[in-house]
Structures are given as C-alpha cells and as structure tokens.
Write an enzyme that holds these catalytic residues in place. Structure first.
Site, PDB file in Angstrom:
ATOM      1  N   CYS A 383      27.099 -23.011  26.542  1.00 43.37           N
ATOM      2  CA  CYS A 383      26.205 -21.863  26.738  1.00 43.37           C
ATOM      3  C   CYS A 383      24.794 -22.321  27.130  1.00 43.37           C
ATOM      4  O   CYS A 383      24.554 -22.621  28.291  1.00 43.37           O
ATOM      5  CB  CYS A 383      26.229 -20.962  25.504  1.00 43.37           C
ATOM      6  N   HIS A 509      31.864 -19.898  24.657  1.00 43.77           N
ATOM      7  CA  HIS A 509      31.819 -20.668  23.403  1.00 43.77           C
ATOM      8  C   HIS A 509      33.230 -21.096  23.002  1.00 43.77           C
ATOM      9  O   HIS A 509      33.907 -20.367  22.262  1.00 43.77           O
ATOM     10  CB  HIS A 509      31.197 -19.821  22.289  1.00 43.77           C
ATOM     11  N   GLU A 511      34.149 -23.216  20.929  1.00 42.26           N
ATOM     12  CA  GLU A 511      34.288 -23.569  19.504  1.00 42.26           C
ATOM     13  C   GLU A 511      34.926 -22.460  18.674  1.00 42.26           C
ATOM     14  O   GLU A 511      35.559 -22.719  17.655  1.00 42.26           O
ATOM     15  CB  GLU A 511      32.927 -23.965  18.910  1.00 42.26           C
TER      16      GLU A 511
END
Ligand code: GLN
Length: 532
Positions: A383, A509, A511
């Site tokens: 990001c 993202h 993650e």
C-alpha cells in the site's frame, strides 16, 4: 436450530490474551466439527477502528466486506481459517446510532428510550441475528475492556439478560483473569481473580469457567482456592500459562478437558469428535513453533514501529510464509523517521515497507525503497510501501522534478500518486477509504503471474490514494512494470522490476489473507527470494 453461545469477559487488566482464549475455544469447537464463529464487542465510542491510531490501539484489520475492525477479528480469521464479516465487530457507536435513528423515525413512539431495554435489546438482536443468519452451532462473543469499565456495562447487561432468557444449557460465561506470581518461584496470587469475579457477580454474571493467565501452570492448590472464592468447581478453573506460541493455547485448554466441560454444560455429551481435523491443525501449529535451520532477517521499515501490534497481520504473514518454507523469520522494526544511515539495511535478507498514512516518515521510506532497488535486496511494499516505491523510482530513475504523492505534498508538480477521483468529493474521514475485497486482473508472464498463478485474484484494500495512470508508460519504458490492475484498468495494483532479485509493490493488503498453514503467496515468494 438453537445456537449455543459462549461469552468471554475479561478481568484484572487488559492485554491478558482474551482474544487468543476466544480464538482457541472457537478453534477447538471447529476441530470438533461444529460450525462456529466469533464476535468482538468493542465498547468504545468510535463507530469502528478505522480512525484510531495503530500505535495506541494496534492494527486496523480490514475484512473481506470492507470493515475496518479491531485486530482481534484478525486473530479469529487466522485461527479459524475463515472470513469474519464486519458486523461481527460491534461497537457502542453502532448500537446507539441505530437506536437513535429508530427513535427519530418514530419507531418507539410514546416510549421513553433508555439503555435498558432499548440499547440492550439492540445488542441482543445483533448477536442473535448473526447466530441465526449464519446458522451457527456456536457463537463465541468476546466483550472487550475489563469488567468494571463504565462503557462496557450495557453490553455485559445484555449478555446477562441473554443468559436469563436462553438458560444455562444455551449460554455459558468464560472469564479471563490473572494469577500473578511476583517471581518465578513465587506463590500464585488469587486475590485479583477473586476481586474481578466479585465485580462480575455484582452485575449479575456468575462465570462458568475461569481462564487464568499465569506464567507457570496453575497449581492445584491455586485452582482450589480460586474455585472456593469464585463459586465454580476447581475443574472449571483453567490454567492459561505462558506458551511458546499462541498456536499452542488450544492444546493447553484441550488437555485440561475444556471441550468435555463445554459439551457437558450444553447437554451435548458425547459430541467431542477428535477426528482427522486435529492432525492437520497439529501439523500447522507445530510448523509455526518448530526450530528451523535458516534464519531470514527482514527489516520492516515503517511509521508505526513502536508497537508490534500496529502491523500484527504483516508480522503473522511473514511467519506463516517462513513456516511453510521451513525457515525462521526474524523481523527488525525500523522507524522510517529516524533512519539516517541507510547502509545499515545491507545486513538484511529482505526489506518490507507496510501501509501508512501522512507525511511524517515518508522520506525515509522513499530512500529505503531506493536502497533496496539499487542494492538488489528483495523488497515488498504494501500500500504506502507500493506508492512510495513508485515515487522513489520517479525521482531517481525517471529524474522527474518534484515527484510526490498529493497526500504528502498537495501542490507537487509531478503527482505520481494522487487522490482516487471518487475521493475528491469525500469530506468525512471515517469509513470512506476504498475498502475491502476488489477483483484484480494479473498480466501474463510477469512476477505477479508467477506468484499467483492466476489471471484474476481478489484482495483487500484500504487506501485513498493511487498511482496516477498518466505516468505509467514512462515508468514501464524505464523498467518498472505495472503487472496487475483493477476496475477495468483504472487502477494500478501491482508494480515490479523484472531485472531485480525481487521487487514487488502491491496496492492491496496481502497480509489480511494470510493464515497459518495457508500463507499469502506474495509473502512466500518474498521470503523465498530473501532466502537465496
Ligand atoms: N496513505 C495511503 C493511501 O491512503 C496508503 C494507505 C495504506 O497504506 N493503507 O492511499
């Protein structure tokens, strides 16, 4: 079908691992072939976690459906390997706004609108609706805060009422407390637990189980003493002692018979099914804690590095990837604002720049992105780390003058990163970013294609700015490729440098999609490249 509810409350102090206890109980039930989910109640007045500073409150976890949630939702997703929708994070603001809106519509005409019953009814309705909409066998509800807090009172009252309405065969309470020992050999003290249960009983809740945090396993005599003072049996006092990893907690609870107790309390005797699911979970849990030969050193350069919890999902994702590859990942957090000697990054096998907002620390990140590129060190930018990698390239490879993001310098001559067009009209800061899962098209024969092995992926987002498309042809001429895009080519989603060992930036993202045993693929490729 009647969903069974387990309500988890906390006592003594925050940070005892209520979230891990909640997730672990849910995991054990899931492993027993029950359909489970978790809810997190956050009694604060923010509508959601989106506007909170990650240094004070920990990471903002983004759900598939675009919720900006408390980071405990991330724990639930990782433990259960299942998506949790945003309505599973209930806050005071959401409850009150709905009640006030109904009052303005005249839905309570004639009535005096009060915390009891109107606020408590709204809380109960929300919890019951989740259970019935999702046809759950079990719903575990974690009430944030510590018993005795003023702001959590309406929630605890609602949970108390539910127990009276549905009965003890359908609802149980687990209270998480602490038994401190002043040194390693010291006596385990029970008074904080006694007081905290007294506080809970004062508001009408008698816990069925106590999950007691302690450094060493809880001694039998401590269990008995706690039981005597808190009106439960000694078997219902569970030791939650320190573990090497949070993934061992389900086993620790299981070994103390928690599943049998739960099923017995709910009158579901004989339902514990220790099936093949366990082997798979044990393998995953073991892979997360086992000793590994190769240690991969990752520098995480970002803005919110003073609290490990600010990037908790990134930390987890790196470890999931390491476990999958049989390598241990050591993460050093480096503050992008104070970094002066960039050569100190040379000792790392890989550099990761996570998400971030605002001006402070951004120059340090831009220099970090340059350092990784110029020194052929594997780089993963997420990001903000993606956007600033493009700015770094624009400044030093394209040699453009005054390259910046309009987030950092609104009047910049070359806004390589600019506000999303639809954001130009947005005035409110809460819940207004581009959020949640969006479909992304991956271009063939790129690193992105190699990583994801698919021409279409779906990833979670949380941003207000994006790559300015007008610069893309110039970038690509000089060797920075935009290898994935979304919204019919409107937005750039992945950048890469084909000549580099591993240089990847992602607007999304990754993650939030990584789970133990099922690591997100960009993290796996990053760690793999770092290990070479
Ligand atoms: N501040 C950037 C934006 O709003 C990046 C956001 C992030 O890293 N989550 O687009």
């Amino acid at each position: 079908m009647q969903t069974k509810f387990i309500f988890v409350t906390g006592g003594v102090m925050s940070g005892l691992g209520k979230g891990v206890t909640t997730s672990s109980i849910a995991k054990l039930l899931q492993l027993s072939n029950q359909k489970v989910s978790c809810v997190k109640i956050d009694p604060y007045l923010n509508y959601d976690a989106g506007t909170m500073n990650p240094i004070a409150h920990g990471e903002v976890f983004v759900t598939e459906d675009g919720g900006e949630c408390d980071m405990d939702i991330g724990n639930y997703e990782r433990f259960l390997n299942q998506n949790i929708p945003k309505n599973h994070n209930i806050t005071t603001a959401q409850v009150y706004s709905d009640v006030i809106e109904s009052e303005r519509k005249g839905e309570f005409l004639g009535a005096c609108v009060q915390i009891i019953p109107h606020i408590t009814d709204e809380i109960k309705n929300r919890i019951r609706k989740i259970a019935s909409d999702e046809e759950l066998d079990f719903l575990i509800v974690e009430c944030g805060g510590t018993v005795g807090d003023i702001e959590s009172l309406p929630f605890l009252e609602a949970l108390r009422q539910m127990r009276v309405e549905d009965g003890p065969k359908n609802i149980i309470f687990v209270h998480v407390t602490l038994a401190p020992a002043l040194d390693v050999v010291g006596e385990q003290k029970t008074k904080p637990t006694q007081h905290s249960v007294q506080e809970l009983r004062r508001i009408g809740i008698q816990p069925d189980f106590l999950a007691v945090r302690c450094t060493q396993p809880l001694e039998e005599k401590t269990k008995k003493k706690i039981a005597l003072f808190t009106n439960v049996t000694a078997d219902d006092v569970l030791s939650c002692h320190d573990a090497k990893s949070i993934f061992e907690v389900p086993q620790i609870l299981y070994d103390q018979g928690i599943l049998d107790f739960i099923f017995t309390k709910f009158g579901k005797v004989g339902m514990v099914n220790t099936s093949a699911n366990w082997d798979e979970w044990n393998k995953i849990a073991e892979s997360m804690v086992s000793q590994k030969d190769q240690k991969i050193k990752i520098a995480m350069v970002g803005k919110y590095v003073t609290l490990a919890d600010s990037y908790v999902s990134v930390n987890h994702a790196l470890k999931h990837a390491g476990a999958k590859l049989g390598k241990s990942v050591q993460i050093d957090w480096i503050d992008s604002e104070s970094i002066e000697d960039f050569n100190k990054l040379s000792k790392y096998d890989g550099i990761l720049v996570p998400g971030g907002f605002g001006t402070r620390g951004s120059e340090g990140i831009i220099k970090t992105a340059n350092y990784a590129r110029e020194n052929n060190i594997p780089y993963l930018g997420i990001c903000f780390g993606f956007q600033l990698a493009a700015i770094a390239f624009g400044r030093s490879v394209l040699n453009l003058e005054d390259v910046d993001s309009t987030e950092i310098k609104p009047e910049t001559k070359n806004p390589v990163v600019d506000l999303l067009p639809e954001q130009k009209e947005v005035a409110d800061l809460g819940g207004s970013l581009r959020l949640g899962a969006h479909k992304i098209k991956v271009k063939p024969d790129t690193l992105a294609d190699k990583i994801y092995d698919s021409d279409s992926i779906v990833k979670r987002h949380r941003h207000r700015y994006e790559i300015n498309k007008k610069y893309v042809p110039e970038f690509e001429k000089k060797g920075m490729i935009f290898s994935a895009e979304s919204d019919e080519g409107k937005r750039m989603e992945i950048l890469e440098i084909p000549d580099h060992k591993f240089y990847l930036g992602v607007q999304f993202h990754p993650e939030f999609n990584s789970r133990p045993g099922f690591p997100e693929k960009a993290f796996v490729s990053f760690i793999e490249a770092a290990s070479k």
